[in-house]
Design a protein around this motif. Structure first.
Motif, PDB file in Angstrom:
ATOM      1  N   PRO A  36       0.837  -1.033  -0.287  1.00  0.00           N
ATOM      2  CA  PRO A  36       0.480   0.012   0.503  1.00  0.00           C
ATOM      3  C   PRO A  36       0.894   1.434  -0.419  1.00  0.00           C
ATOM      4  CG  PRO A  36       0.430  -1.331   1.986  1.00  0.00           C
ATOM      5  CD  PRO A  36       0.817  -1.692   1.335  1.00  0.00           C
ATOM      6  N   ARG A  37       0.352   2.384  -0.486  1.00  0.00           N
ATOM      7  CA  ARG A  37       0.681   3.596  -0.129  1.00  0.00           C
ATOM      8  C   ARG A  37       1.200   3.513   1.318  1.00  0.00           C
ATOM      9  NH1 ARG A  37      -3.543   8.337  -2.036  1.00  0.00           N
ATOM     10  NH2 ARG A  37      -5.064   8.095  -0.284  1.00  0.00           N
ATOM     11  N   GLY A  38       1.760   5.051   1.530  1.00  0.00           N
ATOM     12  CA  GLY A  38       2.312   5.294   2.739  1.00  0.00           C
ATOM     13  C   GLY A  38       3.443   4.667   3.308  1.00  0.00           C
ATOM     14  N   PRO A  39       3.373   4.483   4.385  1.00  0.00           N
ATOM     15  CA  PRO A  39       5.535   4.111   5.842  1.00  0.00           C
ATOM     16  C   PRO A  39       4.788   2.504   5.360  1.00  0.00           C
ATOM     17  CG  PRO A  39       3.348   4.820   6.490  1.00  0.00           C
ATOM     18  CD  PRO A  39       2.299   5.644   5.922  1.00  0.00           C
ATOM     19  N   TRP A  40       5.999   2.053   5.717  1.00  0.00           N
ATOM     20  CA  TRP A  40       5.594   0.899   6.099  1.00  0.00           C
ATOM     21  C   TRP A  40       4.533   0.252   6.482  1.00  0.00           C
ATOM     22  CZ3 TRP A  40      11.230  -1.426   8.574  1.00  0.00           C
ATOM     23  CH2 TRP A  40      10.501  -2.930   7.894  1.00  0.00           C
ATOM     24  N   TRP A  41       3.873  -0.618   6.452  1.00  0.00           N
ATOM     25  CA  TRP A  41       2.225  -0.777   6.437  1.00  0.00           C
ATOM     26  C   TRP A  41       2.638  -2.034   7.599  1.00  0.00           C
ATOM     27  CZ3 TRP A  41       0.655  -5.719   6.540  1.00  0.00           C
ATOM     28  CH2 TRP A  41       0.349  -7.099   5.644  1.00  0.00           C
ATOM     29  N   GLU A  42       3.736  -2.751   7.972  1.00  0.00           N
ATOM     30  CA  GLU A  42       3.754  -3.679   9.175  1.00  0.00           C
ATOM     31  C   GLU A  42       4.042  -2.535   9.992  1.00  0.00           C
ATOM     32  OE1 GLU A  42       5.277  -6.901   6.403  1.00  0.00           O
ATOM     33  OE2 GLU A  42       6.609  -5.705   6.470  1.00  0.00           O
ATOM     34  N   ARG A  43       4.377  -1.864  10.021  1.00  0.00           N
ATOM     35  CA  ARG A  43       5.055  -0.968  11.341  1.00  0.00           C
ATOM     36  C   ARG A  43       4.020   0.220  11.057  1.00  0.00           C
ATOM     37  NH1 ARG A  43      10.227  -2.696  13.078  1.00  0.00           N
ATOM     38  NH2 ARG A  43      10.534  -0.275  14.020  1.00  0.00           N
ATOM     39  N   THR A  44       2.796   0.286  11.175  1.00  0.00           N
ATOM     40  CA  THR A  44       1.871   1.267  10.950  1.00  0.00           C
ATOM     41  C   THR A  44       0.867   0.771  11.407  1.00  0.00           C
ATOM     42  OG1 THR A  44       3.238   2.212   9.665  1.00  0.00           O
ATOM     43  CG2 THR A  44       1.969   3.753  10.056  1.00  0.00           C
ATOM     44  N   ALA A  45       0.320   2.051  12.471  1.00  0.00           N
ATOM     45  CA  ALA A  45      -1.168   2.267  12.679  1.00  0.00           C
ATOM     46  C   ALA A  45      -1.873   2.071  11.266  1.00  0.00           C
ATOM     47  CB  ALA A  45      -1.412   3.199  13.780  1.00  0.00           C
ATOM     48  N   GLY A  46      -2.987   0.541  11.562  1.00  0.00           N
ATOM     49  CA  GLY A  46      -3.576   1.057  10.163  1.00  0.00           C
ATOM     50  C   GLY A  46      -4.701   1.808  10.422  1.00  0.00           C
ATOM     51  N   ALA A  47      -5.672   2.531  11.294  1.00  0.00           N
ATOM     52  CA  ALA A  47      -5.774   3.398  11.107  1.00  0.00           C
ATOM     53  C   ALA A  47      -5.425   4.718  10.342  1.00  0.00           C
ATOM     54  CB  ALA A  47      -5.804   4.305  12.182  1.00  0.00           C
ATOM     55  N   LEU A  48      -4.643   5.097  10.033  1.00  0.00           N
ATOM     56  CA  LEU A  48      -3.785   5.655   9.208  1.00  0.00           C
ATOM     57  C   LEU A  48      -4.811   5.778   7.516  1.00  0.00           C
ATOM     58  CD1 LEU A  48      -0.295   5.704   9.336  1.00  0.00           C
ATOM     59  CD2 LEU A  48      -1.924   7.843   9.838  1.00  0.00           C
ATOM     60  N   ARG A  49      -4.717   4.472   7.550  1.00  0.00           N
ATOM     61  CA  ARG A  49      -5.447   3.798   5.887  1.00  0.00           C
ATOM     62  C   ARG A  49      -7.171   3.461   5.964  1.00  0.00           C
ATOM     63  NH1 ARG A  49      -0.749   1.863   6.010  1.00  0.00           N
ATOM     64  NH2 ARG A  49       1.171   2.256   4.955  1.00  0.00           N
ATOM     65  N   PRO A  50      -8.143   4.092   6.402  1.00  0.00           N
ATOM     66  CA  PRO A  50      -9.220   4.080   7.115  1.00  0.00           C
ATOM     67  C   PRO A  50      -9.953   3.084   5.219  1.00  0.00           C
ATOM     68  CG  PRO A  50      -8.964   5.966   6.682  1.00  0.00           C
ATOM     69  CD  PRO A  50      -7.937   5.905   6.202  1.00  0.00           C
ATOM     70  N   GLU A  51      -9.590   4.126   4.097  1.00  0.00           N
ATOM     71  CA  GLU A  51     -11.008   3.354   3.656  1.00  0.00           C
ATOM     72  C   GLU A  51     -10.231   2.930   2.610  1.00  0.00           C
ATOM     73  OE1 GLU A  51     -14.328   3.458   3.738  1.00  0.00           O
ATOM     74  OE2 GLU A  51     -13.815   4.752   5.467  1.00  0.00           O
ATOM     75  N   PRO A  52     -10.428   1.242   1.741  1.00  0.00           N
ATOM     76  CA  PRO A  52      -9.692   0.684   0.892  1.00  0.00           C
ATOM     77  C   PRO A  52      -9.280   1.149   0.059  1.00  0.00           C
ATOM     78  CG  PRO A  52     -11.976  -0.436   1.327  1.00  0.00           C
ATOM     79  CD  PRO A  52     -11.987   0.953   2.221  1.00  0.00           C
TER      80      PRO A  52
END
Length: 490
Positions: free
Chosen positions: A150-166
């Motif tokens: 996904p776009r944005g920072p390293w998703w595995e180390r990032t809170a999922g709230a930063l990507r609230p919609e598909p």
């Protein structure tokens, strides 16, 4: 949110545990031969040694492993420690992309219920996705050409709230390759599949659907979205020194279907048994076989490795293995199963990189098979009553001049084999209309029909326009193009 994680470092001890008690399958699961017990002492030592080498060479704080045969765990082992204690079979580890195998089963359940088709574009069922034309089968097999991450920072180390919609998972170029042409691993594709499950289950979160429809029927009460004590902390190991660094464990939100789950050795032994045998309460053997079928050419260009629908495929020393690797910060996991031998292995560890968990798991299956070859099930006659008309169909049949044999199997099934070694073969499932459907090989999905003459006697078999007769080029049968009236000659 950030999950609580201990910073207490594991001690340097290295220990082992005895073989576990068998995994107790819930009612309706596949049975276990009563005569099969734990492996012999020499085999157990070889299994433990392979696990110990994997933990030591990989410099893992802890490593646990298990071998499953005939539907139950027959050996477990552990090395290292967690919080100063020997790791055990009920200790949770994060399993990373092994999560995808669970999501794939949820999607196949929806298909079997008629709520979707694998050929459907995902946009038909899920609004707001920037890749509406990607089919569900392509998402399952990583062949939709979507971006890997996904776009944005390293998703595995990032809170999922930063990507609230598909739609927040994709940048301006959601599709990187042509769809359907090649395998390109995509974590965001599985995020869409999780959202699809939620949409078709009336808004129930995919994790709750998983618990209700899969985990509870299989008795996997220690497989969860968030860790529940006791669980292992995740660590990174310094590449040039024997030092440790705690890893964060985030709730990844919409990306959860790509790798969120936590599980235990005991639960994953149940999952391995399910992937090998199926369970009609969750998914039948026929749909599981569909998962294991290669979907597209593999990324490497060779068939030593490939991908089905939610599972990885691997060839090792002539054996076909099915399963998945998993990784998240602080954790590695592997599950590999050999359907022909009915053997599987699970390996879990709590460090980000280093241990070759996949190699350890495949080697564990190989050690058991090499030391203690599988004892075949005893032959038994078919359950009665025997249909004389079906029995009369068995025996030699000829496609042209090529000899085949037709055999009667359980539940009115048939099996066609070549007697020359050069012909095509397949198994067939009986249908209610008196026909049979091919299950594998060249004739998979094709219809076998018994044709009769005007007197009602069997004339020939029609298999996808191929005519099979009782004799080579039988003159009395309607062989396309006819048979020379002068017959065979010398």
């Amino acid at each position: 949110m950030t999950l609580a994680q201990s910073t207490a470092q594991p001690t340097a001890q290295s220990t082992e545990v005895p073989p576990s008690e068998p995994v107790r399958q819930e009612p309706g699961a596949a049975g276990t031969p009563e005569e099969f017990t734990e492996p012999l002492p020499q085999t157990r030592r070889a299994l433990l040694r392979r696990l110990a080498v994997g933990q030591a060479e990989g410099r893992a704080p802890s490593m646990v492993g298990a071998v499953v045969r005939d539907g139950r765990a027959v050996w477990t082992g552990a090395r290292g420690s967690v919080e100063g204690e020997v790791p055990h079979g009920d200790l949770q580890y994060r399993i990373g992309s092994l999560t995808k195998t669970f999501v794939a089963v949820l999607v196949l359940r929806l298909r079997d219920e008629g709520l979707l088709r694998l050929a459907d574009p995902v946009g038909r069922h899920l609004e707001g996705t920037p890749v509406p034309d990607a089919t569900i089968a392509q998402l399952l097999s990583h062949s939709a050409g979507l971006a890997a991450e996904p776009r944005g920072p390293w998703w595995e180390r990032t809170a999922g709230a930063l990507r609230p919609e598909p739609a927040d998972l994709f940048d301006e170029q959601p599709q990187r390759l042509s769809a359907g042409r090649r395998h390109h691993y995509s974590n965001v594709g599985y995020a869409l599949l999780g959202a699809l499950v939620e949409r078709l289950r009336g808004g129930v979160p995919w994790g709750e659907v998983l618990r209700r429809e899969v985990l509870e029927p299989l008795g996997m009460g220690r497989t969860t979205l968030l860790p529940e004590r006791p669980y292992a902390s995740g660590w990174a190991v310094h590449p040039w020194a024997d030092a440790l660094l705690p890893e964060p464990a985030e709730d990844t939100g919409l990306m959860g279907p790509a790798g969120q789950l936590w599980s235990t050795l005991q639960d994953l032994c149940r999952w391995a048994a399910f992937l090998l045998r199926g369970d009609e309460r969750v998914l039948g053997a026929e749909s599981l076989a569909e998962l294991r079928t290669p979907a597209v050419p593999p990324e490497s260009g060779t068939w030593d490795a490939g991908y089905g629908l939610g599972v990885q495929l691997l060839r090792r020393e002539g054996r076909l293995l099915v399963g998945h690797h998993g990784s998240m910060p602080g954790f590695l996991a592997a599950l590999w199963a050999d359907a022909e031998e009915d053997v599987a292995a699970v390996v879990l560890t709590n460090c980000t990189s280093g241990p070759a968990v996949g190699a350890v798991a495949t080697d564990l299956t190989g050690i058991l098979i090499a030391h203690e070859p599988r004892i075949p099930e005893p032959w038994r006659p078919l359950p009665g009553p025997l249909d004389p008309e079906l029995l009369a169909l068995t025996g030699p049949w000829y496609w042209g001049a090529t000899p085949h044999a037709l055999r009667l199997r359980a539940e009115r099934g048939l099996e066609l084999t070549s007697l020359s070694g050069a012909g095509r073969a397949s198994r067939f499932r009986a249908e209610k209309d008196g026909t049979w459907t091919g299950l594998d090989g060249y004739y998979a999905g094709e219809t076998l029909r018994v044709r009769r003459d005007g007197d009602g006697a069997v004339s020939h078999l029609d298999l996808g326009t191929f005519v099979f007769t009782r004799g080579p080029y039988e003159p009395s049968a309607p062989v396309p193009g006819g048979v020379d009236p002068d017959g065979w000659r010398v």
